[in-house]
Design a protein around this motif. Structure first.
Motif, mmCIF file in Angstrom:
data_model
loop_
_atom_site.group_PDB
_atom_site.id
_atom_site.type_symbol
_atom_site.label_atom_id
_atom_site.label_comp_id
_atom_site.label_asym_id
_atom_site.label_seq_id
_atom_site.Cartn_x
_atom_site.Cartn_y
_atom_site.Cartn_z
ATOM 1 N N UNK A 81 0.846 -1.200 0.000
ATOM 2 C CA UNK A 81 0.000 0.000 0.000
ATOM 3 C C UNK A 81 0.873 1.237 0.000
ATOM 4 N N UNK A 82 0.462 2.243 -0.772
ATOM 5 C CA UNK A 82 1.201 3.496 -0.790
ATOM 6 C C UNK A 82 0.904 4.269 0.492
ATOM 7 N N UNK A 83 1.862 5.081 0.942
ATOM 8 C CA UNK A 83 1.648 5.821 2.192
ATOM 9 C C UNK A 83 0.884 7.126 2.000
ATOM 10 N N UNK A 84 0.253 7.318 0.845
ATOM 11 C CA UNK A 84 -0.410 8.584 0.544
ATOM 12 C C UNK A 84 -1.914 8.366 0.355
ATOM 13 N N UNK B 226 12.776 17.192 -2.130
ATOM 14 C CA UNK B 226 11.747 16.939 -3.144
ATOM 15 C C UNK B 226 12.246 15.864 -4.109
ATOM 16 N N UNK B 227 11.398 14.897 -4.426
ATOM 17 C CA UNK B 227 11.744 13.852 -5.388
ATOM 18 C C UNK B 227 11.733 14.428 -6.802
ATOM 19 N N UNK C 65 4.829 7.250 -14.988
ATOM 20 C CA UNK C 65 5.693 6.166 -14.530
ATOM 21 C C UNK C 65 7.002 6.710 -13.971
ATOM 22 N N UNK C 66 7.522 7.792 -14.580
ATOM 23 C CA UNK C 66 8.763 8.392 -14.087
ATOM 24 C C UNK C 66 8.580 8.972 -12.684
ATOM 25 N N UNK C 67 7.461 9.653 -12.462
ATOM 26 C CA UNK C 67 7.214 10.232 -11.139
ATOM 27 C C UNK C 67 6.969 9.125 -10.114
ATOM 28 N N UNK D 272 9.236 8.493 -6.693
ATOM 29 C CA UNK D 272 8.635 8.387 -5.361
ATOM 30 C C UNK D 272 8.770 6.982 -4.771
ATOM 31 N N UNK D 273 9.357 6.061 -5.550
ATOM 32 C CA UNK D 273 9.533 4.666 -5.121
ATOM 33 C C UNK D 273 8.203 4.018 -4.751
ATOM 34 N N UNK D 274 7.183 4.266 -5.581
ATOM 35 C CA UNK D 274 5.862 3.702 -5.310
ATOM 36 C C UNK D 274 5.844 2.209 -5.615
ATOM 37 N N UNK D 275 5.027 1.454 -4.911
ATOM 38 C CA UNK D 275 4.874 0.036 -5.237
ATOM 39 C C UNK D 275 4.463 -0.132 -6.695
#
Length: 273
Positions: free
Chosen positions: A5-8, A155-156, A189-191, A195-198
């Motif tokens: 799960x994403x933390x956002x 900032x990422x 996809x780059x962003x 952000x190292x999203x799952x």
């Protein structure tokens, strides 16, 4: 990681036409764009996600700062994307420090509130539109300032300008100023990777599966540039001379934080083309 799960849960996007989604859909059927696509990625890993998109086409960095930062802070996001500056690059008068100053002010205010922030650097537009060669040095200058400001505030940064695929014409709309659907998919996809999203990876950096058609050369290339100038550059210049903007009388397409309705999963065109 399947099931991660994403933390956002509260995502707000600030910016101009690219973040609004110009080039991905239309004003009749609706615009999608990379920020919407990123929100969809987030929502698939957190069904409770709420999303607002405050971006309006034609806005300069100072206008994004003046008009969108306050509403964004009031929404108290835990994730925000801030992308602006291309409209400034194309104006006769351009000050990289001034533009970056507006971006940094937004980075600072959002991160001070505890928001995770992401941004991106820009590709060299001259590699897409040869007539834009005079602004290449501006892109380089602004990108460096974006990196420096992002580093100061944690900032990422999605480095979209570093990879050859971003200048593949198939990622761009006919106006060569906005990404097309495939380009918006790659930006999202780059962003997500920044952000190292799952579920994110570096697949967006890879060339398309099929070779690009050869670019026109000689007289054909000159004719193509003249058609582009007549269809897109001339109307843009005419608006500038009249003091108008493509965003006049427009407001944000999604000004409130509301749950995102997910469409059924479809195959990713960015990985198949």
């Amino acid at each position: 990681m399947p099931g991660a799960q994403v933390p956002f849960s509260r995502y707000v996007a600030l910016g101009d036409s690219q973040t609004e989604g110009v080039g991905d859909g239309d004003d009749v059927t609706g615009l999608r764009g990379w920020a919407d696509r990123l929100a969809e990625h987030l929502a698939r890993h957190n069904p409770g996600l709420r999303y607002a998109n405050l971006a309006v086409r034609g806005r300069l960095a100072g206008q994004v700062h003046a008009g969108q930062l306050g509403p964004a802070l009031a929404l108290r996001p835990d994730l925000a994307t801030v992308v602006a500056g291309v409209n400034d690059l194309l104006r006769p008068r351009f000050d990289a420090d001034e533009v970056a100053g507006h971006l940094e002010a937004m980075f600072a205010a959002l991160t001070a509130q505890g928001t995770r922030v992401a941004t991106l650097t820009f590709p060299d537009v001259a590699r897409v539109t040869p007539l834009a060669r005079p602004v290449s040095h501006r892109v380089t200058a602004l990108n460096q300032r974006i990196r420096e400001a992002a580093h100061r505030h944690g900032v990422a940064v999605a480095e979209t300008g570093h990879h050859a695929v971003v200048t593949d014409a198939r990622l761009w709309s006919a106006d060569r100023l906005h990404a097309g659907p495939l380009g918006h998919e790659r930006i999202a996809a780059a962003v997500a990777q920044a952000l190292a999203l799952p579920g994110s990876d570096d697949a967006w950096t890879r060339p398309l599966a099929t070779p690009a058609p050869p670019r026109p050369v000689g007289l054909r290339a000159g004719a193509a540039e003249l058609r582009w100038a007549a269809d897109f550059l001339r109307p843009w210049i005419a608006r500038r001379l009249r003091g108008h903007s493509s965003g006049d009388d427009r407001t944000a397409k999604r000004p409130d934080l509301v749950p995102l309705e997910l469409a059924p999963l479809h195959r990713d065109p960015a990985r198949e083309a």
